[in-house]
Design a protein around this motif. Structure first.
Motif, PDB file in Angstrom:
ATOM      1  N   HIS A  60       0.830  -1.208   0.000  1.00  0.00           N
ATOM      2  CA  HIS A  60       0.000   0.000   0.000  1.00  0.00           C
ATOM      3  C   HIS A  60       0.862   1.255   0.000  1.00  0.00           C
ATOM      4  CE1 HIS A  60       0.546  -0.800   4.316  1.00  0.00           C
ATOM      5  NE2 HIS A  60       0.054   0.377   4.645  1.00  0.00           N
TER       6      HIS A  60
ATOM      7  N   HIS B  13      -7.611  -1.472   6.760  1.00  0.00           N
ATOM      8  CA  HIS B  13      -6.635  -0.479   7.214  1.00  0.00           C
ATOM      9  C   HIS B  13      -7.298   0.896   7.079  1.00  0.00           C
ATOM     10  CE1 HIS B  13      -2.714   0.779   8.319  1.00  0.00           C
ATOM     11  NE2 HIS B  13      -2.209   1.026   7.137  1.00  0.00           N
TER      12      HIS B  13
ATOM     13  N   ASP C  48      -0.617  -4.229   6.827  1.00  0.00           N
ATOM     14  CA  ASP C  48      -1.247  -3.423   7.877  1.00  0.00           C
ATOM     15  C   ASP C  48      -2.760  -3.660   7.856  1.00  0.00           C
ATOM     16  OD1 ASP C  48       1.232  -2.393   8.368  1.00  0.00           O
ATOM     17  OD2 ASP C  48       0.785  -0.342   7.702  1.00  0.00           O
TER      18      ASP C  48
ATOM     19  N   HIS D 101       5.883   1.470   3.511  1.00  0.00           N
ATOM     20  CA  HIS D 101       5.689   0.297   2.644  1.00  0.00           C
ATOM     21  C   HIS D 101       6.067   0.566   1.191  1.00  0.00           C
ATOM     22  CE1 HIS D 101       3.397  -1.878   5.811  1.00  0.00           C
ATOM     23  NE2 HIS D 101       3.284  -0.637   6.236  1.00  0.00           N
TER      24      HIS D 101
ATOM     25  N   HIS E 210       1.403   3.745   1.999  1.00  0.00           N
ATOM     26  CA  HIS E 210       2.038   4.393   3.147  1.00  0.00           C
ATOM     27  C   HIS E 210       3.567   4.351   3.009  1.00  0.00           C
ATOM     28  CE1 HIS E 210      -1.778   3.953   5.800  1.00  0.00           C
ATOM     29  NE2 HIS E 210      -1.784   5.054   5.082  1.00  0.00           N
TER      30      HIS E 210
HETATM   31 ZN   LIG Z   1      -0.173   1.436   6.555  1.00  0.00          ZN
END
Ligand SMILES: [Zn+2]
Ligand SMILES: [Zn+2]
Length: 271
Positions: free
Chosen positions: A68, A146, A168, A73, A70
């Protein structure tokens, strides 16, 4: 000693805002090395510099997976492609990720730069339940809950490998179904004990999930500051005691030999 060619190497095991900012742990994700392919999963900040401090050669990575958008990541995707392609000279490598990382969103630019996009052999844009076949390996995108929708977990399965990765997510009722019959389950556990958080799992959630999935080995990672303060080793010990499943707390540069698992000889780790 025989060369191990089926292993996980944790580059970074930090997660959450505080740990990312103070780098109490690196957040570079982990590398899976199996015969014929080296994969780097969730290359957050420090993925490239962290890998250089292990036996793993970043230039030999062939598959990058980012679950994802973020930062912890996706941050080092371009740096890794730079290493794989030697600055774009050798066109190679595969990226598997969600649309937000590859194309961006209404609000955000993509993580992947156009220059590097053109230097990869292949890009697979996937969403929950999609599968990617890489030779005799299958990568399946699993469900998460998430704080963004465009987030996947993973199943990576082949003749020598059976790995699940929650990425996550919070714990939810059917999460265990995503990892049915998985041998090694990697769980992102941000917080210790029963310290619940609205976007991630705590140790108590991991216990429930492990009891349901019953993997041969569980590995916890992606630790926030509260988890580090509580000591992930003690949390892993508690999980193991409660579930009866061998549980390891990952550490930066931890290497887990997976060969023993496939052949029922137990697990060896070295730092
Ligand atoms: Zn995350
Ligand atoms: Zn994260």
């Amino acid at each position: 000693m025989k060369e191990v060619n089926n292993r996980l190497v944790f580059i970074g095991t930090g997660g959450g805002r505080v740990v990312i900012s103070n780098q109490a742990r690196n957040a570079g994700g982990f590398v899976l090395q199996i015969p014929g392919v080296q994969m780097h999963i969730d290359p957050g900040p420090g993925a490239l510099s962290g890998t250089a401090r292990t036996k793993i050669r970043p230039a030999q990575t062939r598959v990058i997976i980012s679950t994802h958008e973020h930062t912890d990541h996706a941050n080092d995707i371009n740096a890794l492609i730079e290493a794989i392609t030697l600055g774009g000279i050798n066109k190679k490598g595969i990226l598997i990720s969600v649309p937000a990382v590859i194309d961006g969103t209404k609000e955000e630019l993509p993580w992947l730069r156009n220059y590097y996009k053109s230097k990869l052999d292949e890009i697979f844009k996937i969403k929950t339940n999609d599968k990617v076949k890489l030779g005799d390996l299958t990568v399946t995108a699993t469900k998460t809950q998430h704080d963004i929708d465009d987030c996947i977990g993973l199943r990576i399965e082949g003749p020598d490998v059976s790995i699940g990765y929650t990425s996550d997510t919070i714990y939810f009722k059917d999460l265990h179904k995503e990892f049915k019959d998985i041998a090694v389950l990697i769980i992102n556990v941000l917080r210790p004990g029963s310290d619940k958080w609205k976007t991630h799992m705590c140790t108590g959630d991991a216990i429930k999930l492990i009891e349901e999935v019953k993997p041969e080995l569980a590995i916890i990672t992606h630790f926030g500051q509260k988890m580090l303060n509580a000591n992930p080793l003690l949390e892993a010990r508690e999980i193991q005691k409660r579930t009866g499943v061998r549980t390891i707390a990952a550490d930066d540069r931890l290497e887990v030999n997976l060969e023993g698992i496939a052949q029922g000889r137990g697990v060896q780790t070295t730092l």
